[in-house]
Design an enzyme around this catalytic site. Sequence first.
Site, PDB file in Angstrom:
ATOM      1  N   TYR A 129     -34.221 -98.967  10.494  1.00  0.00           N
ATOM      2  CA  TYR A 129     -32.926 -98.412  10.083  1.00  0.00           C
ATOM      3  C   TYR A 129     -32.395 -99.179   8.870  1.00  0.00           C
ATOM      4  O   TYR A 129     -31.923 -98.583   7.893  1.00  0.00           O
ATOM      5  CB  TYR A 129     -31.965 -98.543  11.267  1.00  0.00           C
ATOM      6  CG  TYR A 129     -30.677 -97.783  11.156  1.00  0.00           C
ATOM      7  CD1 TYR A 129     -30.572 -96.499  11.683  1.00  0.00           C
ATOM      8  CD2 TYR A 129     -29.560 -98.342  10.563  1.00  0.00           C
ATOM      9  CE1 TYR A 129     -29.378 -95.802  11.604  1.00  0.00           C
ATOM     10  CE2 TYR A 129     -28.373 -97.660  10.485  1.00  0.00           C
ATOM     11  CZ  TYR A 129     -28.284 -96.378  11.009  1.00  0.00           C
ATOM     12  OH  TYR A 129     -27.104 -95.692  10.923  1.00  0.00           O
ATOM     13  N   ASP A 165     -23.266 -86.339  11.244  1.00  0.00           N
ATOM     14  CA  ASP A 165     -23.746 -86.756  12.569  1.00  0.00           C
ATOM     15  C   ASP A 165     -22.639 -87.423  13.391  1.00  0.00           C
ATOM     16  O   ASP A 165     -22.784 -87.589  14.598  1.00  0.00           O
ATOM     17  CB  ASP A 165     -24.976 -87.665  12.471  1.00  0.00           C
ATOM     18  CG  ASP A 165     -24.807 -88.825  11.525  1.00  0.00           C
ATOM     19  OD1 ASP A 165     -24.090 -88.685  10.521  1.00  0.00           O
ATOM     20  OD2 ASP A 165     -25.398 -89.891  11.773  1.00  0.00           O
ATOM     21  N   HIS A 181     -22.763 -97.045   4.926  1.00  0.00           N
ATOM     22  CA  HIS A 181     -23.591 -96.770   3.754  1.00  0.00           C
ATOM     23  C   HIS A 181     -23.030 -95.664   2.858  1.00  0.00           C
ATOM     24  O   HIS A 181     -23.698 -95.275   1.876  1.00  0.00           O
ATOM     25  CB  HIS A 181     -25.020 -96.381   4.203  1.00  0.00           C
ATOM     26  CG  HIS A 181     -25.085 -95.071   4.943  1.00  0.00           C
ATOM     27  ND1 HIS A 181     -25.916 -94.060   4.528  1.00  0.00           N
ATOM     28  CD2 HIS A 181     -24.447 -94.583   6.005  1.00  0.00           C
ATOM     29  CE1 HIS A 181     -25.795 -93.020   5.336  1.00  0.00           C
ATOM     30  NE2 HIS A 181     -24.904 -93.332   6.238  1.00  0.00           N
ATOM     31  N   HIS A 228     -31.531 -86.733   8.677  1.00  0.00           N
ATOM     32  CA  HIS A 228     -31.278 -86.493   7.254  1.00  0.00           C
ATOM     33  C   HIS A 228     -32.214 -85.391   6.770  1.00  0.00           C
ATOM     34  O   HIS A 228     -33.002 -85.596   5.845  1.00  0.00           O
ATOM     35  CB  HIS A 228     -31.520 -87.753   6.409  1.00  0.00           C
ATOM     36  CG  HIS A 228     -30.441 -88.783   6.516  1.00  0.00           C
ATOM     37  ND1 HIS A 228     -30.620 -90.102   6.135  1.00  0.00           N
ATOM     38  CD2 HIS A 228     -29.168 -88.695   6.944  1.00  0.00           C
ATOM     39  CE1 HIS A 228     -29.502 -90.757   6.340  1.00  0.00           C
ATOM     40  NE2 HIS A 228     -28.601 -89.939   6.833  1.00  0.00           N
ATOM     41  N   ASP A 231     -22.340 -96.818  11.449  1.00  0.00           N
ATOM     42  CA  ASP A 231     -23.789 -96.867  11.210  1.00  0.00           C
ATOM     43  C   ASP A 231     -24.336 -98.307  11.183  1.00  0.00           C
ATOM     44  O   ASP A 231     -25.481 -98.543  11.588  1.00  0.00           O
ATOM     45  CB  ASP A 231     -24.128 -96.194   9.885  1.00  0.00           C
ATOM     46  CG  ASP A 231     -24.171 -94.672   9.992  1.00  0.00           C
ATOM     47  OD1 ASP A 231     -24.497 -94.162  11.079  1.00  0.00           O
ATOM     48  OD2 ASP A 231     -23.884 -94.014   8.994  1.00  0.00           O
ATOM     49  N   GLU A 252     -19.957 -88.660   7.628  1.00  0.00           N
ATOM     50  CA  GLU A 252     -21.237 -87.944   7.666  1.00  0.00           C
ATOM     51  C   GLU A 252     -21.309 -87.079   8.928  1.00  0.00           C
ATOM     52  O   GLU A 252     -20.765 -87.419   9.978  1.00  0.00           O
ATOM     53  CB  GLU A 252     -22.421 -88.930   7.596  1.00  0.00           C
ATOM     54  CG  GLU A 252     -23.721 -88.230   7.239  1.00  0.00           C
ATOM     55  CD  GLU A 252     -24.821 -89.182   6.742  1.00  0.00           C
ATOM     56  OE1 GLU A 252     -24.647 -90.408   6.824  1.00  0.00           O
ATOM     57  OE2 GLU A 252     -25.855 -88.666   6.277  1.00  0.00           O
ATOM     58  N   HIS A 265     -16.467 -92.723   9.576  1.00  0.00           N
ATOM     59  CA  HIS A 265     -17.437 -92.286   8.550  1.00  0.00           C
ATOM     60  C   HIS A 265     -17.530 -90.763   8.632  1.00  0.00           C
ATOM     61  O   HIS A 265     -17.565 -90.202   9.736  1.00  0.00           O
ATOM     62  CB  HIS A 265     -18.770 -92.969   8.888  1.00  0.00           C
ATOM     63  CG  HIS A 265     -19.967 -92.552   8.106  1.00  0.00           C
ATOM     64  ND1 HIS A 265     -19.946 -92.229   6.774  1.00  0.00           N
ATOM     65  CD2 HIS A 265     -21.265 -92.447   8.492  1.00  0.00           C
ATOM     66  CE1 HIS A 265     -21.182 -91.940   6.382  1.00  0.00           C
ATOM     67  NE2 HIS A 265     -21.984 -92.058   7.403  1.00  0.00           N
ATOM     68  N   HIS A 273     -24.991 -95.278  16.521  1.00  0.00           N
ATOM     69  CA  HIS A 273     -26.315 -94.828  16.984  1.00  0.00           C
ATOM     70  C   HIS A 273     -26.924 -95.931  17.856  1.00  0.00           C
ATOM     71  O   HIS A 273     -26.859 -97.117  17.493  1.00  0.00           O
ATOM     72  CB  HIS A 273     -27.283 -94.616  15.812  1.00  0.00           C
ATOM     73  CG  HIS A 273     -26.873 -93.544  14.854  1.00  0.00           C
ATOM     74  ND1 HIS A 273     -26.879 -92.205  15.164  1.00  0.00           N
ATOM     75  CD2 HIS A 273     -26.463 -93.616  13.569  1.00  0.00           C
ATOM     76  CE1 HIS A 273     -26.488 -91.498  14.113  1.00  0.00           C
ATOM     77  NE2 HIS A 273     -26.215 -92.341  13.131  1.00  0.00           N
TER      78      HIS A 273
HETATM   79 FE1  FEO Z   1     -24.220 -92.159   7.938  1.00  0.00          FE
HETATM   80 FE2  FEO Z   1     -25.079 -91.955  11.184  1.00  0.00          FE
HETATM   81  O1  FEO Z   1     -24.370 -91.353   9.579  1.00  0.00           O
END
Ligand code: FEO
Length: 395
Positions: free
Chosen positions: A193, A83, A146, A23, A165, A81, A79, A226
């Site tokens: 996390y 990543d 999230h 981030h 996530d 995002e 998701h 992750h």
């Molecule tokens: Fe919310 Fe691992 O991205």
Amino acid sequence: MKKRVKNNVFWVGKVDWELQKFHGNEYSTHKGSTYNSYLIQEEKTVLVDTVWAPFAEEFVDNLAKEVDLNKIDFIVVNHGEVDHSGALPALMKHLPDKPIYCTANAVKSLKGQYHQHWNFQVVKTGDKIDIGNGKELIFVEMAMLHWPDSMATYMTQDNILFSNDAFGQHLATEELFNDLVDQCDLFNESIKYYANILNPFSPILRRKLAEITALNLPIEMIAPSHGVIWRDNPLQIVEKYAQWANEYQENQITVIYDTMWNGTKLLAEKIAEGIRFADEDVVIKVHNLAKSDVNDLITEVFKSKTVVIGSPTIVNSILHSVAGFINLMKGLRFKNKKAAAFGCYGWSGESIKIINELMENAGFEVLSEGYRNQWHPDDDAQKAAVDYGKKIAQF
Ligand code: FEO
């Protein structure tokens, strides 16, 4: 190289061993991370999520070695995002018309980031897709876990929950499964996390956990985006999340301060002595904010019942490190935690009043007006700080 998760499900992600910040510079990842992408090769060939943008070309090249890209029937984006979606632009050049199954909010986040009009297919909780061989994918919206666009995908028969996530950890490893890695690392990265990313959404998470439980789906594996896949007692992490989502605290008091000429540091150490004197069971941790990793400190705050915050007074205010850290805590919306302030000063001495106001505004229950000391603490001031620590322990 792809790794088998179970039967015809393979991991095709990227291990990022050298990642130290995530981030931007907001989140420390001392142990690196992984971006997990999954390839399902049943009668239908499905890709679940991709990897972070810097690894896009490498990801697509590796994927093309494992499967004819034209044979991919559709992509699931749990998701948006970057990543997890960052390799989509490179991948979609090869399959421009293939459907992307995602939530309505993910259409917004993907269009907003990539400005592409891909073949989006919007799904909602309970929607299913037949992937052949008697297996289905079932989608579960996970809004605000999230991001508003988040969802999870459940694969029947193999009973795998691709949770994105949720239930993840920033932990680089060549091992795929939870039982194969250092358990302390796994726990520490999981709780960090949760504390740093998911805590603000704990009330939503409580409802979502109840909703998933009510679906009565057998879960044999939880495959997050992750870190490792939970295959050994996968519900252990769900149980942990249920605890963490419920105003979590341990019997811990954490003293966090910054200091200019070590007066406030001395108060911190004396306050810790006083807490120990009054309560021999409580865990006490003392951290100089300027010399600590803020995300690790947030994990300590998450575990604490009381946070004692110190700053000297400087130009009628407090040190920016302390102000910034309180702002970080405010954003993470901790509940059911107490706070106390302290600090040295030379002239005006507003720091404890300012800290108390900020901590109250951050959702903490402020225990007292705080303890302040003019100039460097002498023997009497040090004794008073010890007494203040005893008082904090007894609240
Ligand atoms: Fe919310 Fe691992 O991205």
